[in-house]
Design a protein around this motif. Structure first.
Motif, PDB file in Angstrom:
ATOM      1  N   ILE A   1     -20.350 -10.975  13.917  1.00 30.84           N
ATOM      2  CA  ILE A   1     -20.894 -11.986  13.528  1.00 30.84           C
ATOM      3  C   ILE A   1     -19.617 -12.493  12.765  1.00 30.84           C
ATOM      4  CG2 ILE A   1     -22.595 -13.645  13.474  1.00 30.84           C
ATOM      5  CD1 ILE A   1     -24.388 -11.263  14.078  1.00 30.84           C
ATOM      6  N   ILE A   2     -19.371 -12.582  11.471  1.00 29.42           N
ATOM      7  CA  ILE A   2     -18.958 -13.453  10.405  1.00 29.42           C
ATOM      8  C   ILE A   2     -16.998 -13.131  11.779  1.00 29.42           C
ATOM      9  CG2 ILE A   2     -17.269 -12.785   8.550  1.00 29.42           C
ATOM     10  CD1 ILE A   2     -20.316 -12.046   7.252  1.00 29.42           C
ATOM     11  N   THR A   3     -16.647 -12.117  11.922  1.00 30.96           N
ATOM     12  CA  THR A   3     -15.752 -12.357  12.814  1.00 30.96           C
ATOM     13  C   THR A   3     -15.118 -13.219  13.511  1.00 30.96           C
ATOM     14  OG1 THR A   3     -15.203  -9.677  11.950  1.00 30.96           O
ATOM     15  CG2 THR A   3     -13.737 -11.188  13.614  1.00 30.96           C
ATOM     16  N   ASP A   4     -15.861 -13.568  14.050  1.00 35.64           N
ATOM     17  CA  ASP A   4     -16.053 -13.833  15.940  1.00 35.64           C
ATOM     18  C   ASP A   4     -16.151 -15.336  14.985  1.00 35.64           C
ATOM     19  OD1 ASP A   4     -15.203 -12.666  17.398  1.00 35.64           O
ATOM     20  OD2 ASP A   4     -17.935 -12.364  18.585  1.00 35.64           O
ATOM     21  N   TYR A   5     -17.193 -15.282  13.550  1.00 35.11           N
ATOM     22  CA  TYR A   5     -17.335 -16.834  13.448  1.00 35.11           C
ATOM     23  C   TYR A   5     -16.069 -17.862  12.041  1.00 35.11           C
ATOM     24  CZ  TYR A   5     -19.874 -20.842  10.949  1.00 35.11           C
ATOM     25  OH  TYR A   5     -19.703 -22.367  10.591  1.00 35.11           O
ATOM     26  N   LEU A   6     -15.737 -16.922  11.186  1.00 36.97           N
ATOM     27  CA  LEU A   6     -14.386 -17.010  10.036  1.00 36.97           C
ATOM     28  C   LEU A   6     -12.909 -16.959  11.018  1.00 36.97           C
ATOM     29  CD1 LEU A   6     -16.020 -16.494   6.773  1.00 36.97           C
ATOM     30  CD2 LEU A   6     -16.202 -18.230   7.911  1.00 36.97           C
ATOM     31  N   GLY A   7     -13.117 -15.967  11.833  1.00 35.90           N
ATOM     32  CA  GLY A   7     -11.933 -15.407  12.454  1.00 35.90           C
ATOM     33  C   GLY A   7     -11.666 -14.504  11.695  1.00 35.90           C
ATOM     34  N   ARG A   8     -11.114 -13.463  12.385  1.00 38.52           N
ATOM     35  CA  ARG A   8      -9.886 -12.303  12.445  1.00 38.52           C
ATOM     36  C   ARG A   8      -9.510 -12.637  10.085  1.00 38.52           C
ATOM     37  NH1 ARG A   8     -13.267 -12.745  16.470  1.00 38.52           N
ATOM     38  NH2 ARG A   8     -12.066 -12.032  18.671  1.00 38.52           N
ATOM     39  N   LYS A   9      -8.109 -12.975  10.493  1.00 41.17           N
ATOM     40  CA  LYS A   9      -7.150 -13.517   9.380  1.00 41.17           C
ATOM     41  C   LYS A   9      -8.026 -13.174   8.218  1.00 41.17           C
ATOM     42  CE  LYS A   9      -3.484 -15.484   9.366  1.00 41.17           C
ATOM     43  NZ  LYS A   9      -2.575 -16.617   9.697  1.00 41.17           N
ATOM     44  N   LYS A  10      -8.861 -14.811   7.370  1.00 40.91           N
ATOM     45  CA  LYS A  10     -10.511 -15.460   7.354  1.00 40.91           C
ATOM     46  C   LYS A  10     -11.060 -14.219   6.779  1.00 40.91           C
ATOM     47  CE  LYS A  10     -10.165 -20.016   7.228  1.00 40.91           C
ATOM     48  NZ  LYS A  10     -11.145 -21.124   7.724  1.00 40.91           N
ATOM     49  N   THR A  11     -11.773 -13.204   7.565  1.00 45.21           N
ATOM     50  CA  THR A  11     -12.669 -12.267   7.322  1.00 45.21           C
ATOM     51  C   THR A  11     -11.586 -10.748   6.324  1.00 45.21           C
ATOM     52  OG1 THR A  11     -13.812 -12.602   9.593  1.00 45.21           O
ATOM     53  CG2 THR A  11     -14.274 -10.220   8.366  1.00 45.21           C
ATOM     54  N   ILE A  12     -10.297 -10.109   6.805  1.00 44.78           N
ATOM     55  CA  ILE A  12      -9.513 -10.158   6.492  1.00 44.78           C
ATOM     56  C   ILE A  12      -9.602  -9.812   4.643  1.00 44.78           C
ATOM     57  CG2 ILE A  12      -8.134  -8.794   6.517  1.00 44.78           C
ATOM     58  CD1 ILE A  12      -7.091  -8.643   9.807  1.00 44.78           C
ATOM     59  N   VAL A  13      -8.958 -11.094   4.923  1.00 47.07           N
ATOM     60  CA  VAL A  13      -8.641 -11.568   3.242  1.00 47.07           C
ATOM     61  C   VAL A  13     -10.254 -11.642   2.596  1.00 47.07           C
ATOM     62  CG1 VAL A  13      -8.342 -13.245   1.932  1.00 47.07           C
ATOM     63  CG2 VAL A  13      -6.860 -13.457   3.471  1.00 47.07           C
ATOM     64  N   ILE A  14     -11.286 -11.842   3.020  1.00 46.31           N
ATOM     65  CA  ILE A  14     -12.429 -11.693   1.964  1.00 46.31           C
ATOM     66  C   ILE A  14     -12.920 -10.211   1.404  1.00 46.31           C
ATOM     67  CG2 ILE A  14     -15.255 -12.175   2.157  1.00 46.31           C
ATOM     68  CD1 ILE A  14     -14.207 -14.301   4.014  1.00 46.31           C
ATOM     69  N   SER A  15     -12.342  -9.416   3.002  1.00 49.02           N
ATOM     70  CA  SER A  15     -12.832  -8.275   2.342  1.00 49.02           C
ATOM     71  C   SER A  15     -12.148  -7.202   1.747  1.00 49.02           C
ATOM     72  CB  SER A  15     -12.501  -7.544   3.978  1.00 49.02           C
ATOM     73  OG  SER A  15     -11.337  -6.993   4.360  1.00 49.02           O
ATOM     74  N   THR A  16     -10.973  -7.561   1.645  1.00 51.94           N
ATOM     75  CA  THR A  16      -9.844  -7.106   0.841  1.00 51.94           C
ATOM     76  C   THR A  16     -10.127  -7.558  -0.637  1.00 51.94           C
ATOM     77  OG1 THR A  16      -7.952  -7.145   2.305  1.00 51.94           O
ATOM     78  CG2 THR A  16      -7.930  -6.910   0.326  1.00 51.94           C
ATOM     79  N   ILE A  17      -9.769  -8.826  -0.965  1.00 47.67           N
ATOM     80  CA  ILE A  17     -10.277  -9.406  -2.376  1.00 47.67           C
ATOM     81  C   ILE A  17     -11.867  -9.089  -2.699  1.00 47.67           C
ATOM     82  CG2 ILE A  17     -10.960 -11.481  -3.802  1.00 47.67           C
ATOM     83  CD1 ILE A  17      -9.179 -12.948  -1.953  1.00 47.67           C
ATOM     84  N   SER A  18     -13.204  -9.070  -2.331  1.00 49.81           N
ATOM     85  CA  SER A  18     -14.401  -8.277  -2.022  1.00 49.81           C
ATOM     86  C   SER A  18     -13.910  -6.402  -2.881  1.00 49.81           C
ATOM     87  CB  SER A  18     -15.660  -8.295  -1.110  1.00 49.81           C
ATOM     88  OG  SER A  18     -15.462 -10.190  -1.084  1.00 49.81           O
ATOM     89  N   SER A  19     -14.009  -5.574  -1.924  1.00 55.04           N
ATOM     90  CA  SER A  19     -13.358  -4.438  -2.410  1.00 55.04           C
ATOM     91  C   SER A  19     -12.659  -4.455  -3.670  1.00 55.04           C
ATOM     92  CB  SER A  19     -12.661  -3.661  -1.039  1.00 55.04           C
ATOM     93  OG  SER A  19     -12.797  -3.696  -0.125  1.00 55.04           O
ATOM     94  N   SER A  20     -12.006  -4.648  -3.567  1.00 56.20           N
ATOM     95  CA  SER A  20     -11.540  -4.421  -5.729  1.00 56.20           C
ATOM     96  C   SER A  20     -11.638  -5.175  -6.389  1.00 56.20           C
ATOM     97  CB  SER A  20      -9.824  -5.722  -5.324  1.00 56.20           C
ATOM     98  OG  SER A  20      -8.943  -5.121  -6.507  1.00 56.20           O
ATOM     99  N   MET A  21     -13.521  -5.927  -6.689  1.00 59.43           N
ATOM    100  CA  MET A  21     -13.521  -6.672  -7.293  1.00 59.43           C
ATOM    101  C   MET A  21     -14.615  -4.962  -7.531  1.00 59.43           C
ATOM    102  SD  MET A  21     -14.308 -10.604  -6.502  1.00 59.43           S
ATOM    103  CE  MET A  21     -15.322 -10.163  -7.312  1.00 59.43           C
ATOM    104  N   VAL A  22     -15.368  -5.186  -6.342  1.00 57.25           N
ATOM    105  CA  VAL A  22     -16.029  -3.939  -7.016  1.00 57.25           C
ATOM    106  C   VAL A  22     -16.048  -2.595  -7.519  1.00 57.25           C
ATOM    107  CG1 VAL A  22     -17.792  -5.422  -5.403  1.00 57.25           C
ATOM    108  CG2 VAL A  22     -16.573  -3.572  -4.402  1.00 57.25           C
ATOM    109  N   LEU A  23     -14.871  -2.481  -7.095  1.00 58.67           N
ATOM    110  CA  LEU A  23     -14.263  -1.264  -7.747  1.00 58.67           C
ATOM    111  C   LEU A  23     -13.958  -0.656  -9.045  1.00 58.67           C
ATOM    112  CD1 LEU A  23     -12.196   0.322  -4.751  1.00 58.67           C
ATOM    113  CD2 LEU A  23     -13.799   1.520  -5.218  1.00 58.67           C
ATOM    114  N   LEU A  24     -13.466  -2.831  -9.128  1.00 59.22           N
ATOM    115  CA  LEU A  24     -12.744  -2.992 -10.818  1.00 59.22           C
ATOM    116  C   LEU A  24     -14.363  -2.451 -11.633  1.00 59.22           C
ATOM    117  CD1 LEU A  24     -10.952  -3.484 -12.930  1.00 59.22           C
ATOM    118  CD2 LEU A  24     -11.380  -6.044 -12.447  1.00 59.22           C
TER     119      LEU A  24
END
Length: 383
Positions: free
Chosen positions: A64-87
């Protein structure tokens, strides 16, 4: 043609950086919970079941997020969030916190998988183009996988799992500068799903496929370390062999199989043989041979599976449908780790039974693909 070729390379490069940052840690998580944080195998099994639930939620919402926000924004959000939770996991480093944070990161990883798979289906049409594009994407992803487990195994062995969490939190950010070069697409923001009966039937053998694929990680690492006493670094080398072979041969394999969708059944038989050979491994050289065999299966099965799934999807709801596909593949991988952890409680030192049960999934999946493709011959011929 040049633009599309350049896009293939960009997608492959982003996939390579992303998989490098992820693969230095993901093959070792279940083992770390078992061996470092001293959770029992029963907890590991429950952990993977919870991870399956997270994957379901992430795949549906991710589509749903990929269709609503677009593919590129979803990739950016997932990348930054992954880094934050691992830290965060590195900073706190308490057993329950680490296991919980890993589950949170599963959510963001799934968002990335949904959006990156969807964008390929947006750009490329027809089975020939899709198989080639997914094969090129897998070259990049497995270039990361060829290096990641080697680096991860070295860090784990010499510096410990906590340092591995810190390294992963930094490295997962590597693809960010490249994401801006991707085209962006959006689908319908509505919660409707336009699912065909063929797509739903296809997901059944797909689940079994990724249950056996999911053994590259906790299953093989724990068995080889506990029974054959391979070090984490040695098993990381095996995973590196997997990645290097795919980097070298996936493009060629993609060209050979792009008009032979039915080879997905043959690939699953090869998978079954490869995993039964695990029960016969007595030294590192046979383990390398076993890895070569399952890598051959992977090069056949994975791009064909993605091609069929994208070809059966509708353009306006592609993100949601690829979210459902990602949910099933993610659940399959997690179910594979959960299943093998449960079986190891009883059969860790009875390898023919343990890996015989795992390898049977390949045969069952192969038969199901065969009858699906035979029944839907007209549909598949049009892909």
């Amino acid at each position: 043609m040049t633009t599309r070729m350049n896009l293939e390379n960009k997608i492959a490069l982003i996939g390579g950086f992303r998989s490098f940052g992820g693969s230095i840690i993901w093959p070792f998580i279940g083992f770390a919970l078992y061996n470092v944080y001293e959770f029992p195998l029963s907890f590991i099994s429950i952990f993977y079941l919870i991870q399956a639930i997270v994957t379901i939620l992430a795949s549906i919402s991710g589509g749903i997020i990929t269709d609503y926000l677009g593919r590129k924004k979803t990739i950016v959000i997932s990348t930054i969030s992954s880094s934050m939770v691992l830290l965060l996991a590195y900073l706190i480093n308490a057993p329950l916190v680490v296991s919980s944070v890993v589950l949170i990161q599963t959510f963001f990883n799934t968002l990335y998988n949904v959006s990156s798979t969807t964008i390929v289906g947006d750009v490329y049409k027809g089975k020939t183009e899709l198989v080639k594009a997914f094969s090129r994407q897998r070259v990049g992803i497995n270039a990361g996988w060829a290096i990641g487990p080697l680096v991860g195994g070295f860090i784990f062995t010499d510096y410990g799992f906590r340092t591995l969490l810190l390294a992963a939190s930094v490295l997962v950010l590597l693809p960010l500068p490249l994401i801006k070069f991707l085209p962006d697409f959006k689908g319908e923001g509505r919660l409707t799903f336009n699912l065909s009966r063929d797509f739903l039937i296809f997901l059944i053998p797909t689940f079994l496929t990724f249950t056996i694929i999911g053994q590259v990680g906790f299953g093989l690492l724990t068995y080889y370390n506990s029974v054959l006493h391979f070090t984490e670094f040695q098993v990381g080398l095996l995973f590196g062999v997997n990645g290097l072979i795919i980097v070298a041969l996936q493009d060629l394999t993609g060209r050979l199989i792009n008009k032979r969708i039915g080879l997905i059944s043959v690939g699953m038989i090869i998978y079954g043989i490869g995993y039964f050979i695990v029960s016969l491994v007595t030294n590192y050289y046979i383990a390398i041979l076993q890895m070569v065999i399952i890598t051959a299966a992977e090069m056949i099965v994975s791009p064909l599976s993605q091609t069929i799934a994208n070809s059966l999807a509708h353009q306006k709801s592609r993100g949601k449908q690829m979210g459902l596909y990602s949910m099933v593949t993610g659940m399959g991988r997690i179910a594979g780790s959960s299943l093998v952890s449960e079986l190891m409680i009883y059969y860790l030192y009875a390898p023919q039974i343990l890996w015989g049960m795992i390898s049977s999934l390949g045969l069952i999946s192969s038969i199901m693909y065969y009858f699906f493709l035979k029944k839907e011959r007209g549909l598949i011929a049009s892909l």
